[in-house]
Design an enzyme around this catalytic site. Structure first.
Site, PDB file in Angstrom:
ATOM      1  N   TRP A 324      -0.369   3.245  -1.557  1.00 47.24           N
ATOM      2  CA  TRP A 324       0.331   4.036  -2.589  1.00 47.24           C
ATOM      3  C   TRP A 324      -0.025   5.520  -2.478  1.00 47.24           C
ATOM      4  CZ3 TRP A 324      -1.749   6.959  -6.621  1.00 47.24           C
ATOM      5  CH2 TRP A 324      -0.831   7.395  -7.571  1.00 47.24           C
ATOM      6  N   HIS A 325      -1.264   5.804  -2.038  1.00 46.50           N
ATOM      7  CA  HIS A 325      -1.703   7.202  -1.968  1.00 46.50           C
ATOM      8  C   HIS A 325      -0.968   7.995  -0.913  1.00 46.50           C
ATOM      9  CE1 HIS A 325      -5.061   5.629  -4.332  1.00 46.50           C
ATOM     10  NE2 HIS A 325      -5.215   6.874  -4.746  1.00 46.50           N
ATOM     11  N   GLY A 326      -0.393   7.317   0.061  1.00 51.04           N
ATOM     12  CA  GLY A 326       0.334   8.050   1.085  1.00 51.04           C
ATOM     13  C   GLY A 326       0.632   7.142   2.253  1.00 51.04           C
TER      14      GLY A 326
END
Lengths: 471, 378
Positions: A324-326
């Site tokens: 989700w962070h990247g």
């Protein structure tokens, strides 16, 4: 529009005045805040406003339908449609290029050469956050956890509310949305908000920016030539930087919402004092942890289906949380290592093997637990920060390379002192806040202005990335 | 209220005397996970307005310089003109009242405390590297074997070779050259021998707005001080916007805009080449944003034309190195084995390390052609 800018100061003054003038007429008040939020987003990049509107209108529409229908089958179909829809928007903008590049790499490993053209899509600012807000809105409605009817403007505002639009905190729909149906809370903690904003500003513009410019960025640009002392300082320095950056942002977001009469959830609680990884995740980006627990870990079976299923659910949750962070292998590995460590920690803390229980209860375990947790977190931040796995590997190798340091004692003091603030008793902060609130109200504002002066004179200059505003 | 991420893990209670002791210790130093919110005096919105007014007055008084530099950096337009005059007025008043001194005193104070990183020359630019061939470091593996990495042949015959040996090089530019490109360039050039590389980088600047940063004067000073034989320039990324000429705002791309910009580029190139130095001006790469990319093309054309008219100045069309076919924007480029390598950052503007390495390799080949003489330490 970033928080610590004159643009935001002007914008906020207008939003503040308009919002309180209209406070007595809830429908107009909500509409005003919605338009203010769209302007806030549009000043960033107006081309993505239709996307923000589309995503939130889709989620709100489905939430409204869910509240009006009792048919179980239809409800399930609606919620599936909504979650898949929202996740696919996220996937297209955020993960498509990464996925295609991974496929190409896979073929390359197998010895086949394939031509894959990667679409060039800009990542809309805050997409990950507003997609998650949309999912929260839909799932809370499906679970009948919403105390009131979702209105169209209310739902749109929940997703787009400007203090939390770009980087959270991720407020759950059943917590924030009801606040929008009532007139805003008029008893304002102005002193608290002013202090919070000043604190956030110091964390972000002074500590995080200075460490980024002088300690962390130079190291990650060429870790292959860095020596041990610099690498170690960059390791701890990044831990401080990312905390100050993100929690500083959150402080300013919470303060902004508070002045408008809304309460956003806390996101951090001295995460580096954690003595276990589980404890760390209760103190670090708490609203994301909560979101993942509510909408991923529990649907995956949570802890109710035996040890193996629990471990699997934990591991999958953390891996997806990493992604989700990247879009990048570093984030995936970061999530996986946290997932694996949480599983191991769980086995350790529930084990009834005599020597384990003895050790767990011994006096030295808690400090050792803190030491291990902190260093695990710092070392895994390397995966998080590095632009590629090769760089991460170089950064880890640099930790043991002898040589003369180029960073100074001042840098070391800044890193250590910033870390030490995590152990400041919260009662001190409360006492400062209490004294501060006794000052004349205009002096409180003036005090924040002096903090701005301080931060501007001492922080790194020339960091005005206005190339970003050309899009 | 503490947040329990994985509630089942809470089943283990720590009830040993040690745990109790530590718990009381924690209580003593106040390390509980979430402090209860302090009960502070609650205020009305009007009071918050007063606080904001107090903030505004003090900020205007002491931070007028920062406000002025902010107003100067905004894209020139009629409203920006109003803001600019207002900021200038405020600054004049606060300067007259000597309030601007506070910021200067604080800055001096912070300098006396010391800097975070040692640099070899902090006098003017704070970023001078003396690259010796023994210090050159290997680049990460993924940066290296790209298909496109083979620099396209220099299509024009080399116009005269320098007889001087290359001893010092100057890198001039904005954020496009600031990060990995400056590093790859000093690294690549240093591979040929010992070299002094001065990085004169100002983020967020260009030559369309001398009020933000005065490149002509900075360049004159640097040339006098460093006397480099080679200057590599990357400017223009912040110039794709309207320009203020006198009191008038000239929109980007207008005939007058182009005329003024060309004249400034030519003047800058002349100032750089005057002492015999060679200049390589790295053009703007294609950008992800189509409108920005079109403006970059306009700027590239102006710079390329200027380079044709100035002796010892050359222009590099960088999109042939980091662009896809037809010089289109690309975040990833294929490597020889089909793996995709990231050449641009997520913002769709800046170079990723592998992209910088591609550009640097071409530049080093270019330098070899122009400076056949060995470097110091070769």
């Amino acid at each position: 529009m970033l928080f610590p800018t004159p643009e935001y100061a002007c914008f906020f003054v207008l939003a503040f005045i308009g919002s309180w003038l209209l406070a007595r007429w809830p429908a107009w008040h909500r509409l005003f805040l919605l338009l203010a939020s769209y302007s806030f987003y549009g000043l960033w990049n107006w081309r993505f406003v239709p996307l923000l509107f589309g995503v939130s209108a889709f989620a709100t529409g489905i939430a409204m339908l869910l509240q009006r229908t009792q048919s179980k089958g239809l409800r399930r179909a609606l919620v599936t449609l909504a979650v898949l829809g929202l996740l696919s928007v996220l996937a297209i903008f955020k993960y498509l290029s990464f996925a295609l590049a991974t496929v190409a790499a896979l073929f390359a490993t197998l010895g086949a050469r394939v031509e894959i053209s990667v679409p060039e899509l800009a990542l809309p600012v805050g997409l990950s956050f507003f997609a998650f807000h949309g999912i929260s809105l839909v799932v809370d409605s499906q679970r009948k956890q919403m105390s009131e009817q979702v209105t169209f403007v209310g739902g749109l505002l929940y997703v787009a509310f400007f203090p939390q639009l770009v980087a959270g905190p991720i407020a759950r729909a059943n917590q924030l949305l009801p606040q929008f149906t009532k007139p805003p809370h008029e008893g304002l903690d102005v002193a608290g908000a002013a202090l919070l904003f000043a604190r956030g500003l110091m964390k972000k513009a002074l500590i995080a920016n200075a460490l980024a410019e002088h300690v962390v960025n130079p190291f990650y640009l060429a870790p292959q030539s860095a020596v041990s002392a610099d690498a170690v300082l960059a390791l701890y320095g990044y831990a401080v930087q990312i905390y100050c950056d993100f929690s500083g942002y959150t402080d300013m977001a919470i303060a902004s919402a508070a002045l408008l009469g809304y309460q956003l959830p806390q996101n951090f609680a001295a995460p580096y004092t954690a003595h276990s990884l589980r404890d760390f995740w209760r103190r670090w980006h708490m609203t994301l942890s909560r979101w993942l627990r509510e909408y991923l870990y529990i649907p995956l079976g949570g802890s109710r289906n035996g040890r193996a299923r629990t471990a699997l659910a934990l591991f999958i949750t953390m891996t997806l949380g990493g992604l989700w962070h990247g879009a990048g292998m570093g984030f995936v590995l970061w999530g996986m290592s946290h997932g694996a460590m949480l599983v191991a920690e769980r086995a350790w803390s529930t084990s009834s093997t005599p020597w384990v229980t003895r050790l767990r209860k011994s006096a030295g375990w808690r400090p050792l637990g803190w030491f291990l947790t902190f260093h695990f977190v710092c070392l895994t931040w390397v995966l998080f920060r590095s632009p590629s796995i090769d760089v991460a590997w170089e950064a880890l190798r640099a930790l043991v390379r002898p040589g003369r340091a180029s960073l100074t004692g001042v840098a070391t003091v800044l890193v250590l002192a910033s870390l030490a603030t995590q152990w400041i008793p919260s009662t001190w902060w409360e006492r400062v806040a209490e004294r501060w609130s006794k000052l004349p109200i205009a002096a409180q504002g003036a005090g924040v202005a002096l903090v701005v002066l301080f931060v501007d004179a001492l922080g790194p200059s020339g960091l005005w990335p206005f190339i970003y505003f050309q899009f | 209220m503490a947040i329990h991420l994985f509630p089942v893990l809470d089943t283990v209670t720590q009830d040993s005397p040690t745990a109790e002791f530590i718990a009381s210790l924690e209580q003593l130093i106040g390390a509980e996970p979430e402090p209860p919110p302090a009960q502070l005096r609650s205020r009305r919105p009007r009071d918050a307005g007063m606080a904001m007014l107090g903030f505004a007055l003090v900020a205007l008084a002491f931070e007028s310089e920062a406000l002025l530099s902010w107003a100067r950096r905004l894209e020139p337009s009629a409203p920006q003109g109003v803001l600019l005059s207002a900021a200038e007025g405020v600054h004049r008043v606060s300067d007259f009242l000597r309030l601007t001194r506070a910021r200067q005193v604080l800055s001096t104070l912070s300098e006396s405390v010391g800097t975070l990183a040692k640099t070899k020359d902090t006098a003017a630019w704070g970023d001078v590297t003396e690259v010796t061939s023994s210090e050159v470091v290997d680049e990460p593996a993924e940066v290296l074997p790209l298909t496109a990495a083979v620099a396209p042949p220099l299509d024009e015959p080399v116009v005269g070779k320098s007889t001087q040996a290359l001893a010092s090089a100057l890198l001039v530019g904005d954020s496009l050259i600031a990060g990995s490109l400056a590093l790859s360039l000093s690294n690549g050039l240093g591979r040929r021998g010992d070299l002094r590389v001065v990085r004169a980088v100002q983020i967020g600047t260009g030559i369309s707005a001398p009020e933000v940063f005065d490149w002509p004067s900075a360049v004159a000073e640097l040339m006098a001080k460093e006397a480099p034989q080679l200057v590599i320039v990357s400017l223009g990324a912040n110039d794709a916007r309207a320009m203020r000429v006198g009191d008038e705002v000239v929109p980007f791309g207008a005939a007058q805009w182009k005329r003024v910009y060309s004249a400034r580029v030519v003047a800058l190139m002349r100032a750089l080449t005057m002492g015999g130095a060679r200049v390589l001006w790295i053009g703007l790469p294609a950008m992800r944003d189509a409108a920005y990319s079109r403006r970059a093309d306009v700027l590239n054309q102006l710079v390329a034309e200027a380079a044709d008219n100035v002796a010892r100045a050359e222009f590099l069309d960088v999109s042939m190195l980091v662009g896809a076919e037809h010089r289109r924007f690309a975040t990833f480029l294929p490597r020889g084995d089909g793996r995709l390598v990231r050449v641009r950052l997520d913002d769709g503007v800046h170079y990723a390390p592998a992209g910088s390495a591609l550009v640097a390799r071409w530049v080093v080949d270019w330098v070899k052609e122009r400076f056949p003489n060995p470097l110091r330490g070769d």
